[in-house]
Write a protein that holds these residues in place. Structure first.
Motif, short mmCIF file in Angstrom:
data_model
loop_
_atom_site.label_atom_id
_atom_site.label_comp_id
_atom_site.label_asym_id
_atom_site.label_seq_id
_atom_site.Cartn_x
_atom_site.Cartn_y
_atom_site.Cartn_z
N ARG A 269 74.17 14.27 47.95
CA ARG A 269 74.09 16.02 47.76
C ARG A 269 73.63 16.29 48.84
NH1 ARG A 269 74.50 18.29 42.29
NH2 ARG A 269 73.76 20.01 43.64
N GLY A 270 74.20 17.40 49.50
CA GLY A 270 73.83 18.10 50.79
C GLY A 270 73.62 19.67 50.24
N PRO A 271 72.99 20.22 51.36
CA PRO A 271 72.77 21.67 50.98
C PRO A 271 74.04 22.43 50.92
CG PRO A 271 72.17 21.03 53.34
CD PRO A 271 72.36 19.76 52.57
N LEU A 272 74.11 23.54 49.91
CA LEU A 272 75.42 24.18 49.66
C LEU A 272 75.50 25.50 50.40
CD1 LEU A 272 75.74 23.20 45.93
CD2 LEU A 272 76.85 22.16 47.89
N ASP A 273 74.37 25.61 51.31
CA ASP A 273 74.81 27.04 51.92
C ASP A 273 76.05 27.10 52.81
OD1 ASP A 273 73.96 29.48 52.84
OD2 ASP A 273 72.93 28.85 54.57
#
Length: 710
Positions: free
Chosen positions: A217-221
Motif C-alpha cells: 500500500r502506498g500513499p494515495l496523494d
C-alpha cells in the motif's frame, strides 16, 4: 531464478532495462514496484498493489512478464481487465516494451480461434480477457482449464471489483476463484487497484488465497490535483457555470453526470454554447464511444460528458480536468473517477458541483441491488437440474428486469446454486442460504458512504486528506492545494446570458413516448396468448410527456409530483402550463401529429386519481375538446415493483375496461383520442389502455403523460 543477493541485483538490472523500453530512457523503478516484481519473478508469490492512479501498476506486470517470459518454460501472462478501453491501451503499451499482447473479448469473436492457437504455440506474451469471459460456458469449459494450467502470471486489474464491499463490485470477478484453483503451484499472481480501503484490501487479499499475500500500500496523494466544491442553486445554474468556466479549465477533460439523461442534456447544451464536446454513456454505440475516446485522446474535443460508463481503464495522462455535475454515491468512487486527471501534467482541476437531487438518484440505483429473498427463491424454483433455461426464457417467469436478473444469476453461480451452460442456466441442487446479514451490512456500508460523500462536499478541512482517509491511507495529511487549504480558484459567479440560456434550454418541455410495436417474448409461459407484432389496429401512436424523471430541467419538479411519496392533488399551475406548451409543439413541430385530437380520455389511475383527472380536465378545457371519461382498471399495474415487460403485460393485458358511457361517446368521435396519465414507466399501461380504446372503436390513440421514468 536463484535466490542470492547478487542474483536479485541482476534481476533488478534486467527489470530496469525493460522499464526503460516501456517508459523512456530515464525511467527508474519505484521501490514498491521493485518489491512487487521481485516477489512475482523471484519468489513466485501473490501480491496485492494498492497504489494511486498513475503510480505505474501496469509497469509492474509488463516488466514481470518480460522477465518471466525470458524463461522458455513460463507460459503467458493472463490479465483480467474490466473494460475494452483499458485493453486497447494495454496492448499498445505492451508493444512499446517488445511484449506481444492479444485480447479476447466480446468485440473480436471472429479472432478467438486464431488467438487461442497463438497462445498454444507460445507466440503470445500477454493475453487480456474480460471478467465476463471467465463464465462464458465455452470459454470456461474448453479454454480456461488449459489456460490456467499454462499461465505464467495472473494479473487481476481493478481488483476492488472482486469484493462486494468495493464501490464497483462485479460478480464475474468472483469466477477468479476457479482460475486461481487451476493454477500450477507457485504461479505468481498480481492484483492491482487504486481504490481499496482497509476492508476491501483484506477481502481481496483473502480471496487471492494460497498463504500470505504481500500487500503493498502506498500513499494515495495526487499532488497534481486541486480539488474544489461549488454549491449552486439548481441544474440551470450548474450548466451556466460550466458554460462560463469550461474555457478556463486546462486542456481537455471529463464532465461526469449521474444519469444518461443528464449526460445527453449537458452535452447538447454545451454544444449549443459553442463547445466541442461528446456524450459517453452505456446507451451510446461502441463505435461512437471509441470515436469519442479517440477525439478526447487527440484533444479534438474539450470534454467528454460521461456517466460512470467512462471510468476504469480510460488512460489519458494529460487529462486537465474532471468536473462532476452531481456527486457520486461514494468518496471512493469519486477518488477513482477524479484519478483519471493529472497523471502527466503539473496541475489538473477537479470540481464537484453537487445537487439536491443527488440523494434521490443514489436511492434509485440502490433499489436495483441484489433482489429480496422471495424473488431469488422464485428464480431458483423455475430452474431444473437437467433442462437449462436461457435468461430470455426465464425472464417472463419472474418479476425481474433482464439486467437485474443476470446480475442475480451471476451471484448465484458464484455461490454454487446455479450453473451457466451453453443452453442457459441449471440448478445445481446445492443448498443455498440467502445471506441476509452480509447483504444488510453491504447496504449499510453503502448508506454510510453516501453520508460520507455529503460530508466531503460540506467539509471545511482538506479535501484530499478527506478522500485519503476514506481509503484508510495512513499517510493522509493536508494537501495545501484544494479550495479549503489554499482558497478557491473558481467562484460561483455566472453570467446572466449563460443562465438565461440554461433556463431556456432546461425549461423546454417535451419528450417523445415511443409506441410499443412488439409483444414481449415468452408471454405464453405466463398464460397470456399474445405474441409477435402488435396489430397496427391495436397500436398507439407516438406520444408526448413533459419530461423524464432523470432530466436536469423538469426531472426534479416532476419527481415532486409523481414520486411514491407525493400526495395526490390537482395538477400544479406550472406543470399545467408545461403540458400546454408540449401540446403546442406537438401540433406544430417537425414530427407533429397527423391529425388534431378529437377528444380526451383519462387512464383510471389507482395511484393519483385526482392528479390524472385534473390533468385530463385541463387539457380538455384548454383544447376545447370533449372529456369522454376514464378507463377503469382492476390491476395495480405499474404501482408494483419495476419488473420486466412480460410480467407487466401479464398484470395488465385484460385489466382495462372501457365503460359503457365512454364506449358510446367514442362512436360519435372522428379522429384521435388523447389518452392521459401521470407517469409512463415500462410503457405497457399506455400500450394496453390504448389497445382497449382501439378495440372499442377509437380511430387512433395519442398518449400524453406528465412524466416518463428513467
Amino acid at each position: 531464478m536463484t535466490d542470492t543477493t547478487q542474483d536479485r541485483a541482476a534481476v533488478r538490472e534486467r527489470a530496469e532495462a525493460v522499464l526503460r523500453r516501456l517508459a523512456g530512457e530515464h525511467a527508474v523503478l519505484r521501490e514498491d514496484q521493485w518489491r512487487a516484481i521481485e516477489a512475482l519473478t523471484v519468489d513466485r508469490r501473490r501480491v496485492l498493489c494498492v497504489q494511486r492512479t498513475g503510480w505505474g501498476k501496469s509497469a509492474v506486470y509488463f516488466v514481470a512478464t518480460a522477465l518471466l517470459r525470458a524463461d522458455a518454460r513460463t507460459g503467458p501472462t493472463v490479465i483480467v481487465s474490466p473494460l475494452l478501453a483499458l485493453m486497447r491501451n494495454q496492448v499498445e503499451a505492451a508493444a512499446r516494451a517488445g511484449i506481444r499482447a492479444r485480447t479476447i473479448n466480446s468485440a473480436n469473436l471472429d479472432e478467438w480461434s486464431l488467438i487461442e492457437a497463438e497462445v498454444r504455440a507460445g507466440e503470445v506474451d500477454v493475453l487480456l480477457i474480460s471478467p465476463e469471459r471467465l463464465n462464458n460456458p465455452d470459454f470456461r469449459d474448453n479454454v480456461l482449464p488449459g489456460l490456467a494450467s499454462s499461465t505464467g502470471l495472473l494479473v487481476v486489474d481493478e481488483a476492488h471489483c472482486v469484493s462486494d464491499w468495493g464501490h464497483d463490485f462485479r460478480p464475474d470477478y468472483r469466477r477468479l476463484r476457479t482460475f486461481l484453483a487451476g493454477l500450477p503451484s507457485h504461479t505468481p499472481v498480481l492484483a492491482t487497484t487504486a481504490t481499496a480501503n482497509a476492508r476491501v484490501t483484506a477481502d481481496v487479499a483473502d480471496q487471492l488465497g494460497e498463504g500470505e499475500t504481500l500487500v503493498l500500500r502506498g500513499p494515495l496523494d495526487r499532488d497534481s490535483l486541486r480539488l474544489a466544491v461549488l454549491r449552486l442553486d439548481d441544474p440551470a445554474h450548474r450548466l451556466a457555470w460550466l458554460a462560463d468556466h469550461l474555457d478556463r479549465l486546462p486542456g481537455s477533460g471529463i464532465v461526469y453526470t449521474l444519469t444518461v439523461a443528464a449526460a445527453t442534456e449537458t452535452a447538447e447544451f454545451l454544444r449549443s454554447r459553442g463547445f466541442a464536446v461528446a456524450s459517453y454513456t452505456g446507451q451510446v454505440e461502441d463505435t461512437e464511444r471509441r470515436a469519442a475516446e479517440q477525439d478526447l485522446l487527440d484533444n479534438k474535443i474539450k470534454a467528454l460528458v460521461a456517466t460512470s460508463a467512462l471510468g476504469m481503464g480510460f488512460d489519458k495522462p494529460d487529462l486537465g480536468f474532471v468536473v462532476h455535475l452531481g456527486a457520486p454515491p461514494s468518496p471512493i468512487a469519486y477518488y477513482q473517477q477524479v484519478g483519471r486527471a493529472g497523471r502527466a501534467v503539473e496541475h489538473a482541476e477537479v470540481v464537484l458541483l453537487p445537487g439536491r437531487e443527488d440523494a434521490a438518484i443514489w436511492r434509485y440505483f440502490a433499489s436495483l441491488a441484489f433482489p429480496p429473498e422471495d424473488q431469488v427463491r422464485s428464480v431458483l424454483a423455475q430452474l431444473s437440474a437437467d433442462r437449462p433455461l436461457s435468461t430470455q426464457a426465464l425472464e417472463p417467469l419472474v418479476d425481474l428486469r433482464r439486467t437485474r436478473l443476470e446480475l442475480m444469476l451471476k451471484v448465484l453461480d458464484v455461490d454454487g446454486a446455479v450453473r451457466r451452460t451453453r443452453g442457459g442456466w441449471l440448478a445445481t441442487g446445492e443448498p443455498w442460504t440467502y445471506d441476509t446479514v452480509r447483504l444488510r451490512r453491504v447496504a449499510e456500508a453503502r448508506a454510510t458512504e453516501q453520508q460520507t460523500m455529503i460530508g466531503y462536499a460540506d467539509t471545511s478541512d482538506c479535501r484530499m486528506e478527506f478522500l485519503r482517509r476514506c481509503l484508510d491511507d495512513p499517510e493522509a495529511v493536508p494537501c495545501g492545494r484544494c479550495d479549503n487549504c489554499a482558497g478557491p480558484l473558481f467562484d460561483a459567479e455566472i453570467s446572466s446570458a449563460s443562465l438565461a440560456a440554461a433556463d431556456a434550454f432546461l425549461g423546454r418541455p417535451g419528450v417523445v413516448i415511443a409506441p410499443k410495436k412488439m409483444w414481449p417474448t415468452g408471454l405464453a409461459a405466463v398464460g397470456v396468448s399474445l405474441k409477435g407484432k402488435i396489430p397496427p389496429s391495436e397500436q398507439i401512436e407516438p406520444g408526448r410527456s413533459v419530461g423524464r424523471l432523470s432530466d436536469l430541467g423538469w426531472g426534479g419538479r416532476l419527481r415532486s409530483v409523481v414520486s411514491p411519496e407525493s400526495a395526490d392533488a390537482s395538477i400544479p399551475d406550472d406543470l399545467a402550463a408545461a403540458v400546454v406548451e408540449v401540446l403546442k409543439s406537438w401540433a406544430h413541430g417537425e414530427d407533429a401529429w397527423q391529425q388534431r385530437p378529437a377528444a380526451v380520455v383519462a387512464v383510471g389511475s389507482q395511484r393519483r386519481p385526482q392528479l390524472v383527472h385534473s390533468l385530463a380536465e385541463h387539457i380538455a378545457r384548454v383544447g376545447r375538446l370533449p372529456l369522454l371519461g376514464a378507463l377503469t382498471s382492476d390491476a395495480a399495474g405499474e404501482t408494483t415493483a419495476r419488473g420486466n415487460s412480460a410480467q407487466r403485460v401479464r398484470a395488465l393485458h385484460d385489466a382495462f375496461t372501457v365503460p359503457a358511457d365512454v364506449s358510446a361517446a367514442l362512436a360519435g368521435v372522428t379522429g384521435p383520442i388523447l389518452l392521459v396519465d401521470d407517469l409512463v414507466d415500462s410503457g405497457w399501461t399506455m400500450t394496453l389502455a390504448g389497445r382497449a380504446l382501439r378495440r372499442a372503436g377509437a380511430d387512433a390513440v395519442l398518449p400524453l403523460s406528465l412524466a416518463v421514468a428513467g
